[in-house]
Structure formats: C-alpha cells, structure tokens
Design a protein around this motif. Sequence first.
Motif, PDB file in Angstrom:
ATOM      1  N   ASN A  41       0.881  -1.185   0.000  1.00 34.65           N
ATOM      2  CA  ASN A  41       0.000   0.000   0.000  1.00 34.65           C
ATOM      3  C   ASN A  41       0.907   1.221   0.000  1.00 34.65           C
ATOM      4  OD1 ASN A  41       0.513   0.736   2.942  1.00 34.65           O
ATOM      5  ND2 ASN A  41      -0.252  -1.344   3.117  1.00 34.65           N
ATOM      6  N   PHE A  51      -5.356   1.985  -3.947  1.00 39.23           N
ATOM      7  CA  PHE A  51      -6.610   1.763  -3.195  1.00 39.23           C
ATOM      8  C   PHE A  51      -7.771   1.793  -4.211  1.00 39.23           C
ATOM      9  CE2 PHE A  51     -10.214   3.433  -0.761  1.00 39.23           C
ATOM     10  CZ  PHE A  51     -10.145   2.687   0.405  1.00 39.23           C
ATOM     11  N   SER A 104      -0.745   5.299  -4.510  1.00 38.85           N
ATOM     12  CA  SER A 104      -1.705   4.341  -3.954  1.00 38.85           C
ATOM     13  C   SER A 104      -2.606   3.760  -5.042  1.00 38.85           C
ATOM     14  CB  SER A 104      -2.579   5.033  -2.907  1.00 38.85           C
ATOM     15  OG  SER A 104      -3.586   4.149  -2.455  1.00 38.85           O
ATOM     16  N   SER A 150       6.344  -6.321   2.314  1.00 37.55           N
ATOM     17  CA  SER A 150       5.360  -5.325   1.865  1.00 37.55           C
ATOM     18  C   SER A 150       5.279  -5.418   0.353  1.00 37.55           C
ATOM     19  CB  SER A 150       5.764  -3.917   2.302  1.00 37.55           C
ATOM     20  OG  SER A 150       4.773  -3.011   1.844  1.00 37.55           O
ATOM     21  N   ASP A 173      -5.918  -3.467  -1.277  1.00 38.98           N
ATOM     22  CA  ASP A 173      -4.817  -2.527  -1.046  1.00 38.98           C
ATOM     23  C   ASP A 173      -3.705  -2.769  -2.053  1.00 38.98           C
ATOM     24  OD1 ASP A 173      -5.341  -0.761   1.171  1.00 38.98           O
ATOM     25  OD2 ASP A 173      -5.409  -2.537   2.454  1.00 38.98           O
ATOM     26  N   GLY A 229       0.124  -0.525  -3.663  1.00 39.00           N
ATOM     27  CA  GLY A 229       0.877   0.726  -3.790  1.00 39.00           C
ATOM     28  C   GLY A 229       2.125   0.514  -4.617  1.00 39.00           C
ATOM     29  N   THR A 261       0.975   3.729   2.084  1.00 37.37           N
ATOM     30  CA  THR A 261       1.473   4.079   3.421  1.00 37.37           C
ATOM     31  C   THR A 261       2.800   3.373   3.677  1.00 37.37           C
ATOM     32  OG1 THR A 261      -0.821   4.226   4.143  1.00 37.37           O
ATOM     33  CG2 THR A 261       0.840   4.164   5.867  1.00 37.37           C
TER      34      THR A 261
END
Length: 370
Positions: free
Chosen positions: A62, A185, A183, A231, A195, A197, A64
């Motif tokens: 994602n 999203f 992102s 991630s 999610d 990114g 973040t």
Amino acid sequence: MTSRSVPFFNYPRAYLDDRDDLLRIFTEVGERGAFIMQKDLRDFESALAAYTGAKYAIGVANATDGLELAWMAIGLRPGDEVICCSHTMLATAASIKTAGGVPVPVELGPDNLIDPDAVEAAINPRTVGIMPTQLNGRTCDMDRIMSIAGKKGLFVAEDAAQALGSKFRGKHAGTFGLAAAISFFPAKVLGCLGDGGGVITNDDGIYDKVYQLHDHGRDINGEVKSWGRNSRLDNLQAAILNYRLLSYGKVIQRRRAIAAIYQARLGGLHELELPPAPVENSDHFDIYQNYELQADRRNELKEHLRINGIGTLIQWGGKAVHQWERLGFTVKLPKVERFFERCIMLPMNMFVSDDDVHYVCDNVVEFYRG
Ligand SMILES: Cc1ncc(COP(=O)(O)O)c(C=O)c1O
C-alpha cells in the motif's frame, strides 16, 4: 428535477463494470498459480516506471508502507524533522513518524497544497526533509519546493498517493524528489481490488534499499543484504493494474471532463471556491483524484445533497493532521483549520454520468439560489 441516486463512490461498480475481464484475469493468474512476485508484477513495475518516466518502480502492499519504506531508505535519525502539509492524509505524517523522524505539519497555500513560504519558515537545524503531498491529483509548484530543498540541503520524498499521471511543467508527480509512493486503493484513479501501492525513484541506492526492505531484506537475486519485511504488491493485483493501466489515459480525460462541467455550472456561485479548472498547456496537469471545494454553509449543503440522493465526503474525518490531539501536535494552523470548516468533495469518478454531474450541480445551485 427528477431525483436520482449519485453515490460518492460506487464500490461494487469497481468490480461489476469490468467483471468479465476481471474474471478472465483472475482465472488466468490462478491457473498459473502466479500469486507472489511473478511476471504480472514485474510487468506492472516496468509499465509504472515507463508511464511516470521514473527509472525504477517497486510494487508494495500500500502507499502508506511505500512512504515509510522511502523514508527508511533515505534514513531518518531520532529527532530529524520532516516538513509536510497539514492538509493531507495522516499516512503522510505517519510515514515520517514510523520511519523514526518527527513530522512537522505546516500551512496550505492559495492552491490548497503545501505552502512553500510556510516550509521555509519551518526550517530549523533539525530539519532534514520536505514531504509535499500531490493532493487531489494536482502536483505542487515543485520548482519552489526543490529550490528550497536544494538551498538548504534537504531530502524531498513526495506523497504522490493521489497523483499518478498528474504533472507539473510536464514532469510527473513522484519524479521530483528522491522517492515517492502512489496508492492503488480501489477508489484511486488507478485502483485495484484491495490494497496496493508503488514506490518510484530515480535513485539507484534508494531503489536497492526499498527493494530489500519490501522483501525480507533480499535483493533482486534473492540474496539477503539487510533486515527487511514483507510489503509486496500481490501479483493478482498487479495483473489487474496492468489491465487498467491500458485505459488510464481515457480515465484521466473523463475526470477532467467532469471537472470542466462542475466548473462551468458552479463557477458563478460566489459561495463556493472551486478547485482549478482543467486547462490545457498550463504548468499543472491535474488528474482530479478528488473534486474538493470550499463552500459557505458547508454542513447544510452536505445535508441538502444527502437528502437528494447525492453522496459527498469531507476528507479524513473532517480534521487536518495537526488537529488529531492525541498525536501530540500543539501547533495552530488557521488557514488549514478554516479550510476544514468549509471543505467538501463532490462525486468524481468513472461511475458518474454527465446527467449525474448535472443533477449534482442542479442541487447545489438550488441550495444557494432556491
Ligand atoms: C494523500 C494520501 N497519502 C497516503 C495514502 C495512503 O495510501 P494507502 O491507502 O495505499 O496506504 C492515501 C490514501 O488514501 C492518500 O490519499
């Protein structure tokens, strides 16, 4: 006026409008058993880098995470301050904090993005970086930001979560600083079905570090070079993004067309401050991730639209970053605070028709003019 329903964002349609193609992709990826770090992901990373003009792109879980990994790769030490705008998602500031630094939220400027004068005023001996947010699909005046950073020797990492395809003076959001995150999203202009990114960078060292951090410290050959975590962007999401990137130009054009209707219909209402209209050949190429305006009697307008079947949104729970008291901010930022008393977002996505947009405008005009 015949009433109709215009949801702020129709999540089921993110699937239903492309159902046949999405089921084909799901079946095809599933039958290959290609779930983690497969060809679709590599293809998407190459396509994302090519599209933005960045040297590298890395799919991450994602945006973040992507922002945090970017700051970890740049290397923040305890007490290092990074200046960001308070008119942004908490994730911007959180990425600085979770990477070990101190987020310093500042005022917005006349374009509602980070104010370069406020950035200059906030610089002190502890400042190491600036993190502009390319908000609502508009890229900041990056000439000013980069020149301040250059003069003061500061790192720049961009929050380009909302800005894939947005440009300033012909250069893509996310390609000005050392690194940026985007992102995917589902409600983003390029959205997947969960999610997702991406991190983009032109810097070889940052690429190596973010790559390792996002896959257990392993480099592209699988050799462990450092501590890391997981991630990764799912390969299935990457396959969906590859498919959606093919029509991305049309999606941006449609959003700009919707913004042009809002501008034409609402531009004359002195009770509203609209975002800049889409203008060809200007310094800014906006992709309208959101259509966020400021309105007199904002809460009443929201209610009037709601009872007429129109969904609107006040970003991020109606508060700027520094207004979340439990996070320990003590600063007062009057312009941002005023903005959050007046801001509202109207429906802006691929699922609203011209008739829907005119219906929204009819209702806004009716609210102010009766
Ligand atoms: C400005 C901004 N920054 C960061 C993020 C975080 O993105 P993600 O949800 O992919 O973590 C978002 C997502 O809404 C955003 O709008």
